[in-house]
Design an enzyme around this catalytic site. Sequence first.
Site, PDB file in Angstrom:
ATOM      1  N   HIS A  66     -32.417-152.025  61.021  1.00 34.35           N
ATOM      2  CA  HIS A  66     -32.960-151.001  60.438  1.00 34.35           C
ATOM      3  C   HIS A  66     -32.078-150.839  58.910  1.00 34.35           C
ATOM      4  CE1 HIS A  66     -29.952-148.171  62.408  1.00 34.35           C
ATOM      5  NE2 HIS A  66     -29.946-147.675  61.197  1.00 34.35           N
ATOM      6  N   ASP A 115     -31.125-153.940  67.671  1.00 30.29           N
ATOM      7  CA  ASP A 115     -31.243-153.566  66.247  1.00 30.29           C
ATOM      8  C   ASP A 115     -30.226-154.321  65.375  1.00 30.29           C
ATOM      9  OD1 ASP A 115     -31.521-152.125  63.981  1.00 30.29           O
ATOM     10  OD2 ASP A 115     -31.172-150.104  64.890  1.00 30.29           O
ATOM     11  N   SER A 121     -24.272-146.849  61.107  1.00 31.34           N
ATOM     12  CA  SER A 121     -25.285-147.788  61.572  1.00 31.34           C
ATOM     13  C   SER A 121     -24.687-149.229  60.908  1.00 31.34           C
ATOM     14  CB  SER A 121     -26.547-147.674  60.625  1.00 31.34           C
ATOM     15  OG  SER A 121     -27.195-146.465  61.276  1.00 31.34           O
TER      16      SER A 121
HETATM   17  N1  ASP Z   1     -29.347-144.517  63.635  1.00 27.41           N
HETATM   18  C1  ASP Z   1     -28.658-143.725  63.228  1.00 27.41           C
HETATM   19  C2  ASP Z   1     -29.056-143.526  61.801  1.00 27.41           C
HETATM   20  O1  ASP Z   1     -30.080-143.830  61.402  1.00 27.41           O
HETATM   21  C3  ASP Z   1     -27.160-143.792  63.034  1.00 27.41           C
HETATM   22  C4  ASP Z   1     -26.619-142.772  63.679  1.00 27.41           C
HETATM   23  O2  ASP Z   1     -26.795-141.582  62.781  1.00 27.41           O
HETATM   24  O3  ASP Z   1     -25.904-142.500  64.638  1.00 27.41           O
HETATM   25  O4  ASP Z   1     -28.394-143.298  60.651  1.00 27.41           O
END
Ligand code: ASP
Length: 712
Positions: free
Chosen positions: A84, A220, A647
């Site tokens: 992502h 991911d 991330s």
């Molecule tokens: N997946 C999260 C984000 O998109 C990471 C997190 O906030 O822990 O920022």
Amino acid sequence: MKKLIITIVAVLLMLPSFATEGMWIPLLLKSLNESDMKEMGLKLSAEDIYSINHSSLKDAIVHFGGGCTAEVISEQGLILTNHHCGYGKIQSHSSEEHNYLKNGFWAMTKEQELKNEGLTATFIVRIEDVTESVLKNVEGNMDPKAKKAKLKENIQAIETKAIEGTHYKAKIKPFFYGNEYYMIITETFNDVRLVGAPPSSIGKFGGDTDNWIWPRHTGDFSMFRIYANKNNQPAEISDNNVPYKPKKSLSIAMHNMKEGEFCMVYGFPGRTYQYLTSDALNYVMNAANPARIKMRERSLSIIDATMKSSEKKYIQYAAKQSRISNAYKKWIGQNIGLKENDAITLKQNFEKEFSTRAKGTQYENVLSDLKALNDEMYDYNLARDMFIELFYMGPEILSFSTKFRAFENYNKISLAKDFEAQKVEKLKTIKKFFKNYDQETDKKIFITLVKTYREIMKDDFEPDAFKIIDNKFKGNYELYAESIFDNSKFCNENDMNKFINSYNSGAAKKLIKDPAYVLTNNILKTYKLKVEKKYMSLNIQIEEKMKLYLKGRLELFPNKKHAADANSTLRLTYGKVEGSSPKDGMNYEYYTTLDGMIQKNNLGKDDFKLDPKIKDLWKAKDYGQYAQNGELRVCFTGSNHTTGGNSGSPVLNGKGELIGLNFDRSWESTMSDYLFDPKRCRNIAVDIRYILWIVDKYAGAGHLVEEMKIAN
Ligand code: ASP
């Protein structure tokens, strides 16, 4: 009884923080955390994690694109981050012929690696405590504006001096609301190439259904490579560049993972708000979050339908959809967790204790002053948050039109030396924008968001331009939208190209009459006049009081270990590999396996589609050296205090070896941006062995695994 409860809560809040709470400044690990970490299982010294005298783990940690984290995993500049985090770049290389989002991308040779305009990889050279010099001659009783100016002057002088004669950058940032200042010296590389990305059926497995959710099975990850010039120094993108030779690359741990083992996350957490007062938190929970959730829920319903309608539109909207839906779902989770924990009462109880201790000190009135300011700020805050939602997250025709401001004044721009070059730039901007733009979709978003915005906002803050909806269009938003979209060039690629190619004084005159342009100007003007001015002045006052409040907290609670809020600077957080029991009757195992992917796939939902090759490998149990007790583990959870920006951060074991790739938190954890609850807050990581298995067995890119150092 009530008194007793308050006292107990207050005493609990005074105790040293739980080991897992806090994002710690690497420079201070030795004095603040080393013994605690060693007790929990760290085998390294604080110097091994952060040092300016020799290479340390910090030299393998990368600020990726300024927002995410990545880590160096080979001596040839190979870096690992989340799918992502690379998503925007993977999307930009994707087309219907080469759909890397759908099918994945693997460079089998270095020549095949894909260059990325604008993508950066930044290393930390050193961090310095510069509090004293920043606050020199900044007096407490100075007028706030003068104080701000003096601070700025001091900061600039220190930053400039620190990087004299180097290609580094220096940035001084406030910590604890300006009670401390640290200078971060960085080195940034601009040639960062895409090396590998799994298909979305792996990298985004579970889609929005599983985002922020445990149990999780998302692979991911994506891989990039940093390139440098022949002297191993940063250089602009060029075929002459060579793979960067890092000061440090992480070793990969292949050991059997155990629940309770020590782990730590090293990266660049974005923002947290641990020290907000109860009334500021009340605003977040009861005004900001509900309003933003409503706006996004509505735009997402349109974007999701668009993406289902064709492959082209799927690609066009994929990255935007992720951006909007990610925070949307996080805010819902946050509110649930904060309510369940009765966060406002917890804060109020703490504030009572603070006030008791503050009697007769300079902190005596700080909380009541803050309350008065926050009350006054409430409406302005909401107006600002809604402006951001509408203008930056809403219909793109609005923000796109601001990119042509310079072309408003024909006489001025046509005489500019670089006039022709500016035109070429604008043609590029137009091409890039329309690659990902669908007029019908944008119009629908426009209709629904303008309507929702008006439902939520107070009339006093509303742009005058919207009055026409009631007066002329009798509340018919569709007709209003048509009057703009049918007559504006900003939603039509041909019109825009024509506008730039045959730009003359007549075209400039038309530009300022374009209905989207007119509306945009009106929205911006209203915001600046009615919201921003007051918001800014209140904000300065709130920041001042927050600084005093924080000073009071540090002074009146000397036994507590205080961690500064995240501010996109390098931090280390530590905890254990562990599961959780976030709700009554619910126990979360600390890891998931490939079997779980098959179970989810059996549900038949689009978000759980699987590549047949994964199924074949699963059937054959072809897990190689990556299995643990015959199972292939996919993800695991840890009790590390993380947030957005973490991330792509490495999850490391006690020896500093890579065991996982952080990418998310469970829904029950998202409240940790405001309040960390050690019982429920868990970060989610992809098991490094799963990543290697995908690269090796699934993608057949074993040459990448060979580049890495596998620990014994
Ligand atoms: N997946 C999260 C984000 O998109 C990471 C997190 O906030 O822990 O920022």
